[in-house]
Enzyme design. Structure first.
Site, short mmCIF file in Angstrom:
data_model
loop_
_atom_site.label_atom_id
_atom_site.label_comp_id
_atom_site.label_asym_id
_atom_site.label_seq_id
_atom_site.Cartn_x
_atom_site.Cartn_y
_atom_site.Cartn_z
N ALA A 1 0.92 -1.36 -0.25
CA ALA A 1 -0.02 -0.11 0.09
C ALA A 1 0.79 1.32 -0.08
O ALA A 1 0.45 2.29 -0.77
CB ALA A 1 -1.28 -0.01 1.06
N ARG B 1 -11.87 -18.73 5.90
CA ARG B 1 -10.84 -18.71 6.84
C ARG B 1 -11.45 -18.97 8.29
O ARG B 1 -10.92 -19.85 9.10
CB ARG B 1 -9.80 -17.61 6.72
CG ARG B 1 -9.11 -17.49 5.34
CD ARG B 1 -8.19 -16.42 5.37
NE ARG B 1 -7.32 -16.44 4.11
CZ ARG B 1 -6.46 -15.79 3.50
NH1 ARG B 1 -6.43 -14.43 4.29
NH2 ARG B 1 -5.83 -15.64 2.62
N THR C 1 3.38 -7.79 3.00
CA THR C 1 3.44 -8.08 1.70
C THR C 1 4.26 -9.09 1.25
O THR C 1 3.93 -9.93 0.49
CB THR C 1 3.35 -6.67 0.65
OG1 THR C 1 2.57 -5.91 1.04
CG2 THR C 1 3.04 -7.11 -0.63
N GLY D 1 1.83 -14.60 0.13
CA GLY D 1 2.11 -15.16 -1.26
C GLY D 1 1.63 -14.22 -2.15
O GLY D 1 1.84 -14.60 -3.48
N GLY D 2 1.14 -13.01 -2.03
CA GLY D 2 0.67 -12.06 -3.01
C GLY D 2 -0.23 -12.39 -3.97
O GLY D 2 -0.56 -11.44 -4.81
#
Length: 603
Positions: free
Chosen positions: A159, A429, A187, A191-192
């Protein structure tokens, strides 16, 4: 009380590596016919164990000095671990001492590297213990810290880079401050993967998707607590943000999609290497090319300044190396400092269940600094009680388990100690985490076979993690189900029955037990793999209350002039639960909005 965190666990392993490194000594080439007596000249290979496995470091000695340090083997995180190694190498060679500090944000790598250098020196006949007693060498910043900027951005994760680059491209003088010794934050550790409706892979594969469907999934996944207007901004902006990453940031992508829990369709694109560090390395390189953008590490912002009218007018920051304090005036400030998953006191303050017994996947920098600073000048905090745990984490360290992306590739099933499935593997999740906590020992077990490993390539992609898990017995491979079940004490006969039942349902094309939402693939034939896992704190849904222009709001709902926020520090977007891969869509969409709006505010 000793907290066996990811950091303390692997650091202990790195320190223990000294004893095992002697085996490499025979491989170290020596200069001429000299033997390994005190101060022998030559090239010596030392060994350490870093965050991502074995590390081999060559130390070249001549005349009692270290003349060069070379990395022979390392799989440490790009943009973090490699930066730490480079900086420490230069510090040691320039000052001829091992009395140096670790690099904040890359402590595990730093410890492993120093262990390897010490090992190499010991092999040469020099005593590394004496080198550690030499004069202390301190990292130095070669950058002049500006006293003024148009826009200050706090936090150099995804960000922060998005905001800083966007504001700088608008012609503003921008300073990006990072409190750790490396950039990237959560970040880089992620895993992006990024939820992008209408992405090029979906188009090629004929997958029907839309921003409206993503928004609906996000709202439903967060029990409709998130602000629909903010969610819509993310969903509408995700595709453009992915293209910005590609063309402005230079990010490369895998030609594959993942199906994260709670999504209606498979829509999550994957950065090259299955890691967020691909994004950070490329964005950091782009930032370096922009003359009016300055990135400064080891600078922790301690407070926000305001003028007589209450508008933000700058920041006060402390150099984490020298402890010197600097004031920077600015006409706009963007907070991109992340969440508070690593701040146990703050977690417990808002959610008593999230105490120190629960490990965390987060960066050491995720301590809620931005929340504290902004609330001190009247910013409103919202949804702070909603703290997410990631379901499949290392049971000893709390780290994310990327080999368990086999689940997101729709190639694995989750079972308990009794050998039976207990939840739909592609559920939310929080649903998965709660289900795991209710199993025997609060533990779950992932099962897949060699066919899944070969076809996904995940074990090759994450070879370092696999080796680490295997060495600690957290993952096991065996020719039979009985063999892998026996390692963990799983009921083998029940596990066989579960697999047979799963395969029967795959043939029928429907999961009669839990309603599996993707194509079901049978687990037929070995070898088999099983690993253990448990939930760990991963994301804090609460944060600063913002509007669709990324302006930070006060308790009355009014924007605080000159203050913007993006990423995990900003709340009320994900509701009670964040769907996987929506964070990347959020941070780059709102990061760019915050940078653009800050630039426009400056004028």
């Amino acid at each position: 009380m000793k907290d066996l965190s990811r950091r303390s666990f692997i650091t202990a392993g790195a320190l223990a590596a000294v004893g095992s490194a002697a085996a490499l000594a025979g491989c170290a080439p020596k200069s001429g016919s000299k033997t390994a007596n005190a101060g022998s000249d030559g090239a010596w290979v030392g060994h350490g164990i870093g965050k991502h496995g074995d590390m081999d470091i060559e130390v070249v000695t001549e005349g009692g000095s270290i003349t060069r340090i070379n990395v022979l083997k390392s799989r440490e995180t790009q943009g973090m671990g490699d930066v730490a190694i480079d900086e420490l190498s230069q510090l040691i060679v320039d000052n001829q001492t091992l009395n140096v500090d670790t690099i904040s944000g890359a402590t595990l790598t730093s410890m492993a590297f120093l262990t390897a250098v010490s090992d190499a020196l010991d092999q040469s006949g020099a005593q590394s213990s004496n080198w550690k007693k030499r004069d202390h060498a301190q990292l130095k910043s070669n950058q002049d810290i500006p006293s003024q900027a148009d826009v200050v951005v706090i936090g150099a994760g995804g960000a922060g880079f998005a905001a800083a680059i966007t504001a700088a491209n608008a012609g503003k003088k921008v300073v990006l401050l990072e409190k750790l010794g490396v950039v990237g934050g959560d970040t880089s550790l992620s895993g992006g993967e990024m939820a992008v409706p209408g992405n090029w892979i979906q188009v090629t594969d004929g997958v029907a998707d839309s921003p409206a469907l993503l928004a609906a999934d996000m709202l439903k996944g967060g029990d409709n607590v998130g602000d629909p207007a903010l969610v819509d901004v993310i969903a509408q902006g995700a595709l453009d943000s992915s293209q910005w990453l590609t063309f402005e940031g230079g990010v490369s992508w895998e030609h594959d999609l993942l199906f994260f829990g709670g999504h209606s369709v498979k829509r999550s694109i994957i950065p090259r290497g299955h890691t967020g560090s691909e994004m950070i390395v490329k964005l950091a390189a782009r930032a370096d090319e922009i003359d009016n953008l300055t990135v400064i590490r080891n600078m922790r912002v301690t407070s926000l300044s305001t003028d007589a009218a209450g508008a933000v007018s700058g920041v006060t920051a402390e150099n984490q190396i020298t402890k010197e304090t600097t004031a920077i005036t600015a006409r706009a400030v963007v907070l991109a400092s992340g969440g508070f998953g690593s701040n146990v006191d703050m977690r417990v303050k808002y959610n008593p269940d999230m105490d120190s017994k629960i490990l965390s996947t987060d960066s050491v920098g995720a301590t809620g600094d931005g929340l504290t600073m902004a609330s001190a000048i009247g910013a409103d905090l919202i949804d702070m009680e909603y703290i997410q745990t990631y379901p499949t984490c290392d049971p000893e360290t709390g780290a994310l388990l990327y080999v368990d992306d086999m689940r997101l590739e729709s190639r694995a099933i989750m079972v308990n100690k009794e050998g039976v499935r207990f939840v739909e593997e592609l559920g939310r999740r929080d649903v998965l985490s709660n289900a795991i906590k209710n199993q025997t020992g609060g533990m779950g077990y992932m099962l897949w076979n060699q066919s899944a490993a070969d076809e996904t390539g995940l074990l090759v992609q994450h070879e370092d993690e696999y080796e680490n898990l295997e060495s600690r017995g957290i993952i096991v491979k065996g020719d039979t189900l009985e063999e892998v079940a026996g390692h963990f004490g799983i009921d083998a006969s029940a596990l066989k029955a579960t697999v047979e039942h799963w395969n029967d349902m795959c043939a029928q094309g429907a999961d009669e037990d839990f309603g599996y939402r993707d194509k079901m693939t049978p687990i037929e034939g070995g070898p088999y793999y099983v690993n253990s896992y448990k939930p760990a704190v991963h994301y804090t849904m609460g944060g600063l209350h913002i509007n669709t222009d990324a302006q930070v709001l006060d308790s009355a709902g009014n924007p605080i002039a000159g203050l913007f926020a993006a990423g995990e520090v900003a709340g009320h977007k994900m509701g009670t639960n964040r769907l996987g891969s929506c964070s990347m869509a959020d941070i780059y969409t709102f990061g760019r909005i915050a940078g653009s709006q800050a630039a426009a505010y400056v004028g």
